[in-house]
Scaffold this active site. Structure first.
Site, short mmCIF file in Angstrom:
data_model
loop_
_atom_site.label_atom_id
_atom_site.label_comp_id
_atom_site.label_asym_id
_atom_site.label_seq_id
_atom_site.Cartn_x
_atom_site.Cartn_y
_atom_site.Cartn_z
CG LEU A 64 -2.00 -0.98 1.40
CD1 LEU A 64 -2.70 -0.77 2.74
CD2 LEU A 64 -3.00 -0.84 0.27
CB THR A 65 4.24 2.15 1.19
OG1 THR A 65 5.05 1.30 0.36
CG2 THR A 65 4.03 1.48 2.54
CB CYS A 66 3.33 6.48 -2.03
SG CYS A 66 1.67 6.67 -1.42
CG ASP A 67 9.25 3.40 -0.81
OD1 ASP A 67 9.96 2.83 -1.66
OD2 ASP A 67 9.71 4.08 0.12
CG ASN A 86 3.02 6.00 2.55
OD1 ASN A 86 3.17 5.30 1.56
ND2 ASN A 86 2.99 7.31 2.48
#
Ligand SMILES: *Cc1c(COP(=O)(O)O)cnc(C)c1O
Length: 690
Positions: A533-536, A588
């Protein structure tokens, strides 16, 4: 325009290629749960605790080898039932969950103890085994308290590496065996030493293990001024070294421990101060995941000789603490050259330790000491299972039932692209897949060029991309080797933060077995990588335990099943009970998952036996993680309230009650994706949908 599935079928038909769906249907018939079991190597890494049942679900065997068939726990069914019964509250099953099986923990402790007991008996060793658990592996209260409880019959103790861990260990051991050891490792200041001395007054057997020469003065001075006689241990820096990732702590250039010279100095100083009798323990730590028995023997043997020398120099030695390092076979390969595996069993490990210490003592004529180990990973890894669901799939090939972008291979494409498509079909027809892939790539590139010039519509571009993926799929199915970036069919989006829940996969490339918890009686036809789910961009998993028949211990994709609409698809991450929880961060702002404990109650009284499922820790809410970053939720709510009142005045909103309720709700909700809709419901002025 025809739906995607139909267009795909038409494409296959046109170029004489067999339909993938048909192929899948054929394969599904010959599939079995045993095939899943060997595909995911479940026996290799999971025995005796995990297996697959006839329904195709993963089961836990909580008592290891002693588990009867009716004691197996079907994780999928247990979760579904708990959800139905609403025993686990709001955040279930809408966030990742850590499942703990305390019976496995107990079995691990007993396995370690009995491995040493047997080795001691078999070789007529004169000392006993008395282990400690290094709390840094998992400081969660339920874990530490269970270890103390289960280990009390054989005087199991704890190891601490900092002041906070020491306090935790002190209070936990107050209810343990009075003979249990409390090993105090790590760098120490006066407060650490004072606390360890105070522990002696609470009848705890706290050993202050000197890591550095300077710590000795602290110990001597404080023990004199507090009039508390210390129990002293030394941490030796060995020459023995292991070459794996975790071997950095060992060898002459290792970070920790005392050199031979420093050890000799300390002995002289203790003798001068008339405190040599306080020195009773020798500690060392070769490193985590000791790869082989030869490395183990080498290290223990060197340390045992130091132990004997200390004893002969007049110290009151009676315990040798061999540190951690008992390995876990993460990939099930039983291969000693890999960081993810080890080439020995617990029994073999114990035998080797006993042998090495016995040999040295025999040679030097020293009484055989109590053996202590600080096995962490080997004790707690197996008893935790991280469960998370797949929220969506991004498929590279048109295998989904969804009506996606229509595939256009008809006359509506611009001529140059149309010609390229025909070339492409011809190449596939003659079986030249390598050129076909190149050609497909040209189609794609040339389409992008046309699109940028405004000569191709977005719809056409989408079509071409679909076509490209389709070709990639076909060529791959026909045995053409793909580049790694195309060697999977789909990206499965998981309701999880890798940084929070499996940080070692990101930080050191650790491999944990990941397996679907259900549908294992069906062939997993899709090869996926997982994206969190992280924006990474690092928030993905693309290395997995190797699949059967693929040769290597690792694989670049995970075999999974196609998602079925409105049916949850759970994945389990296994063997992650050590290190991951404490190392995990709130990247996040995804919070710690809830912890749910599952165990049989009254197991021996067959009639009243019941599977107990209880939440022992709530998941962190949005409010909890905000506080970690010094935001004060109540102040934030106030700020938002004021802004809302201004909007009210400006006529932007009609009333404030629903909006305030929604905001309030959001602070106390889960940080993960959820179908709870509590915030939305508050705004919609309807009852909360469960
Ligand atoms: C980390 C550590 C351990 C635990 O090692 P495992 O490989 O998890 O068993 C034990 N002792 C010391 C000193 C450590 O630093």
């Amino acid at each position: 325009m025809a739906p995607l599935a139909e267009s795909v079928a038409a494409f296959y038909e046109r170029y004489g290629l067999s339909s993938q769906q048909e192929g899948n249907a054929r394969k599904a018939k010959s599939w079995s749960v045993n095939k899943s079991s060997s595909l995911y190597k479940i026996n290799a890494w999971g025995s005796p605790y995990f297996s697959v049942n006839a329904e195709g679900n993963i089961t836990v065997r909580p008592f290891g080898r002693h588990t009867k068939q009716n004691e197996e726990i079907d994780i999928f069914q247990t979760l579904e039932k708990a959800m139905e019964d609403k025993v686990l509250g709001d955040d279930f099953p809408f966030s990742p969950i850590i499942l703990r099986f305390p019976d496995i923990l107990k079995d691990r402790l007993e396995t370690l103890q009995s491995a040493f007991d047997s080795a001691i008996q078999a070789s007529h060793y004169e000392g006993r085994f008395q282990g400690v658990f290094p709390v840094k592996c998992n400081q969660d209260r339920s874990v530490v308290e269970n270890i103390v409880k289960f280990g009390t019959p054989f005087h199991f103790g704890l190891e601490a590496g900092s002041k906070a861990e020491l306090l935790l260990a002190m209070s936990s051991l107050c209810s343990g065996s009075p003979h249990a050891l409390l090993v105090c490792n790590g760098y120490k200041d006066a407060d650490y030493v004072a606390l360890a001395l105070l522990a002696r007054k609470l009848r705890l057997n706290s050993f202050i293990v000197l890591e550095q020469e300077e710590e000795l003065d602290l110990v001597i001075n404080l023990s004199r001024s507090l009039c508390i006689e210390p129990l002293i241990g030394l941490r030796a820096k060995l020459h023995a070294k292991h070459n794996g990732h975790f071997g950095e702590t060992s060898g002459e250039n290792g970070k920790f421990g005392l050199t031979c010279m420093q050890i000799v100095n300390i002995v002289s100083k203790l003798r001068r101060c008339k405190m040599l009798h306080c020195l009773q323990l020798l500690h060392f730590h070769i490193g985590s995941q000791i790869p082989s028995l030869s490395v183990l023997y080498d290290g223990v043997s060197e340390a045992a000789h130091i132990y004997c020398e200390l004893s002969n120099m007049g110290a009151n030695m009676h315990c040798i603490d061999i540190g951690g390092g008992l390995g876990v076979d993460y990939d099930g390969s039983h291969f000693q050259e890999s960081d993810m595996s080890v080439g020995y069993t617990v029994e073999e490990y114990a035998r080797e330790v006993v042998l090495a210490v016995k040999d040295a003592c025999y040679m030097k004529g020293v009484k055989q000491p109590t053996l202590c180990s600080e096995s962490g990973r080997a004790i707690v890894s197996h008893h935790s299972v991280l469960v998370f669901d797949v929220v969506s799939a991004e498929e590279k090939i048109g295998t989904s039932e969804d009506e996606g972008v229509p595939l256009q291979v008809d006359g509506t494409l611009p001529d140059p692209i149309r010609r390229l498509c025909d070339d492409l079909a011809a190449l596939i027809w003659v079986g030249n897949y390598e050129s076909a892939m190149e050609c497909a790539n040209s189609v794609k590139l040339s389409s992008v060029r046309h699109f940028k010039k405004g000569e191709l519509s977005l719809m056409h571009l989408a079509s071409v991309n679909t076509l490209y993926d389709l070709i990639a799929g076909i060529t791959e199915k026909r045995g053409h080797k793909m580049s790694p970036e195309t060697s999977y069919d789909a990206v499965y989006h998981i309701n999880l933060s890798i940084f929070r829940s499996m940080p070692d996969t990101w930080a050191i490339g650790q491999l944990f077995p990941i397996v679907p918890l259900q549908r294992l009686d069906e062939e997993p036809t899709i090869r996926a990588i997982l994206s969190d789910l992280t924006c990474d961009s690092d928030g993905k998993i693309s290395t997995f335990v190797g699949h059967e028949g693929m040769g290597s211990a690792r694989s670049t994709c995970l075999r999974v099943h196609p998602l079925v609409r409105r049916k949850r698809y759970y994945l389990g991450m296994f063997l992650g009970g050590a290190y991951q929880e404490a190392l995990g961060g709130i990247h996040n702002l995804f919070g710690a998952p809830p912890v749910v404990q599952i165990s049989w109650k009254n197991r021996r009284e067959m009639k009243t036996r019941k599977l107990q499922v209880s939440k022992v820790r709530d998941g962190q809410t949005i409010s909890d993680v905000l506080k970690c970053m010094q935001f004060e939720p109540s102040a934030m709510l106030q700020t938002l309230h004021l802004a809302l009142q201004r909007s009210l005045k400006d006529g932007l909103v009609e009333e404030e009650e629903d909006a305030m309720r929604a905001l309030d709700c959001s602070f106390s909700s889960t940080t993960y994706l959820s179908t709870a809709r509590s915030v939305a419901s508050a705004l919609l002025h309807t009852a909360v949908i469960g």
